[in-house]
Design a protein around this motif. Structure first.
Motif, PDB file in Angstrom:
ATOM      1  N   LYS A 183       0.807  -1.221   0.000  1.00 14.82           N
ATOM      2  CA  LYS A 183       0.000   0.000   0.000  1.00 14.82           C
ATOM      3  C   LYS A 183       0.843   1.275   0.000  1.00 14.82           C
ATOM      4  O   LYS A 183       0.362   2.340  -0.333  1.00 14.82           O
ATOM      5  CB  LYS A 183      -0.991  -0.004   1.157  1.00 14.82           C
ATOM      6  CG  LYS A 183      -0.384  -0.086   2.516  1.00 14.82           C
ATOM      7  CD  LYS A 183      -1.463  -0.218   3.576  1.00 14.82           C
ATOM      8  CE  LYS A 183      -0.833  -0.490   4.917  1.00 14.82           C
ATOM      9  NZ  LYS A 183      -1.825  -0.810   5.916  1.00 14.82           N
ATOM     10  N   LYS A 184       2.123   1.165   0.335  1.00 15.30           N
ATOM     11  CA  LYS A 184       3.002   2.346   0.301  1.00 15.30           C
ATOM     12  C   LYS A 184       3.195   2.855  -1.129  1.00 15.30           C
ATOM     13  O   LYS A 184       3.563   4.009  -1.337  1.00 15.30           O
ATOM     14  CB  LYS A 184       4.361   2.020   0.914  1.00 15.30           C
ATOM     15  CG  LYS A 184       4.301   1.748   2.393  1.00 15.30           C
ATOM     16  CD  LYS A 184       5.651   1.361   2.938  1.00 15.30           C
ATOM     17  CE  LYS A 184       5.545   0.989   4.407  1.00 15.30           C
ATOM     18  NZ  LYS A 184       6.815   0.462   4.928  1.00 15.30           N
ATOM     19  N   LYS A 229       0.776   3.095  -3.353  1.00 15.55           N
ATOM     20  CA  LYS A 229      -0.472   3.674  -3.847  1.00 15.55           C
ATOM     21  C   LYS A 229      -0.336   5.153  -4.200  1.00 15.55           C
ATOM     22  O   LYS A 229      -0.895   5.618  -5.190  1.00 15.55           O
ATOM     23  CB  LYS A 229      -1.593   3.461  -2.838  1.00 15.55           C
ATOM     24  CG  LYS A 229      -2.937   3.827  -3.384  1.00 15.55           C
ATOM     25  CD  LYS A 229      -4.053   3.452  -2.443  1.00 15.55           C
ATOM     26  CE  LYS A 229      -5.372   3.805  -3.102  1.00 15.55           C
ATOM     27  NZ  LYS A 229      -6.498   3.420  -2.279  1.00 15.55           N
ATOM     28  N   SER A 230       0.442   5.881  -3.419  1.00 17.44           N
ATOM     29  CA  SER A 230       0.591   7.318  -3.673  1.00 17.44           C
ATOM     30  C   SER A 230       1.290   7.594  -5.008  1.00 17.44           C
ATOM     31  O   SER A 230       1.174   8.690  -5.560  1.00 17.44           O
ATOM     32  CB  SER A 230       1.360   7.980  -2.533  1.00 17.44           C
ATOM     33  OG  SER A 230       2.674   7.458  -2.460  1.00 17.44           O
ATOM     34  N   SER A 266      -1.248   7.678  -9.162  1.00 15.98           N
ATOM     35  CA  SER A 266      -1.853   8.762  -9.944  1.00 15.98           C
ATOM     36  C   SER A 266      -0.795   9.514 -10.743  1.00 15.98           C
ATOM     37  O   SER A 266      -1.039   9.892 -11.891  1.00 15.98           O
ATOM     38  CB  SER A 266      -2.656   9.707  -9.064  1.00 15.98           C
ATOM     39  OG  SER A 266      -1.807  10.389  -8.180  1.00 15.98           O
ATOM     40  N   ASP A 267       0.385   9.710 -10.170  1.00 17.48           N
ATOM     41  CA  ASP A 267       1.447  10.391 -10.919  1.00 17.48           C
ATOM     42  C   ASP A 267       1.881   9.576 -12.126  1.00 17.48           C
ATOM     43  O   ASP A 267       2.106  10.120 -13.204  1.00 17.48           O
ATOM     44  CB  ASP A 267       2.659  10.673 -10.023  1.00 17.48           C
ATOM     45  CG  ASP A 267       2.384  11.781  -9.013  1.00 17.48           C
ATOM     46  OD1 ASP A 267       1.433  12.553  -9.228  1.00 17.48           O
ATOM     47  OD2 ASP A 267       3.130  11.859  -8.020  1.00 17.48           O
TER      48      ASP A 267
END
Length: 147
Positions: free
Chosen positions: A24-25, A27-28, A31-32
């Motif tokens: 999950k790290k 996930k950020s 979008s980029d």
């Protein structure tokens, strides 16, 4: 056995892999990566999204374990990786990454940027061949479920 689709008249079986690891790290970063819109990824996406490629559903930028794969087909357990010039300097990393993905049962199909730019038709034909080789029904008994 469930049939996902047919390619050139050949039945293709579903091969969904349940419970893939997910970091999950990462996930950020999704979008980029999606917004970056790398040309070859966009060109490939235009050919496969919304079921355009044999009614198969493709996802972009999928987290599997500690990696983000370029494209993923859930119904097949298939990752598609597009390799640009930077991969010329990351062969060991790519080998380790592919081994890790395969250890989860995921098959990996690699495409070069150059192939996408020069001959999308051949790329799509090679993908069809890869899918038929790895997910095609080989024996009539497989269709009926007979042992």
């Amino acid at each position: 056995m469930k049939i996902l689709t047919h390619i050139r008249g050949n039945p293709i079986r579903k091969n969904r892999i349940e419970n893939l690891p997910y970091n999950k790290k990462l996930k950020s970063l999704l979008s980029d990566k999606r917004k970056a819109g790398l040309l070859c990824e966009v060109l490939f996406w235009k050919q496969v999204h919304r079921g355009r490629f044999h009614q198969i559903d493709f996802d972009r930028q999928k987290i599997i374990g500690n990696y983000i794969v370029d494209f993923y087909v859930k119904s097949l357990g298939l990752a598609i990786e597009i390799d640009g010039w930077s991969h010329d300097f990351k062969q060991e990393y790519d080998i380790r990454r592919q081994r890790d993905l395969e250890s989860y049962g995921v098959k990996v199909f690699r495409i070069s940027n150059d192939d996408i730019k020069k001959s999308m038709e051949i790329v799509l034909r090679d993908l069809e061949n890869f899918i038929m080789e790895h997910y095609g029904v080989r024996e009539p008994d497989e269709l009926s479920g007979a042992e």
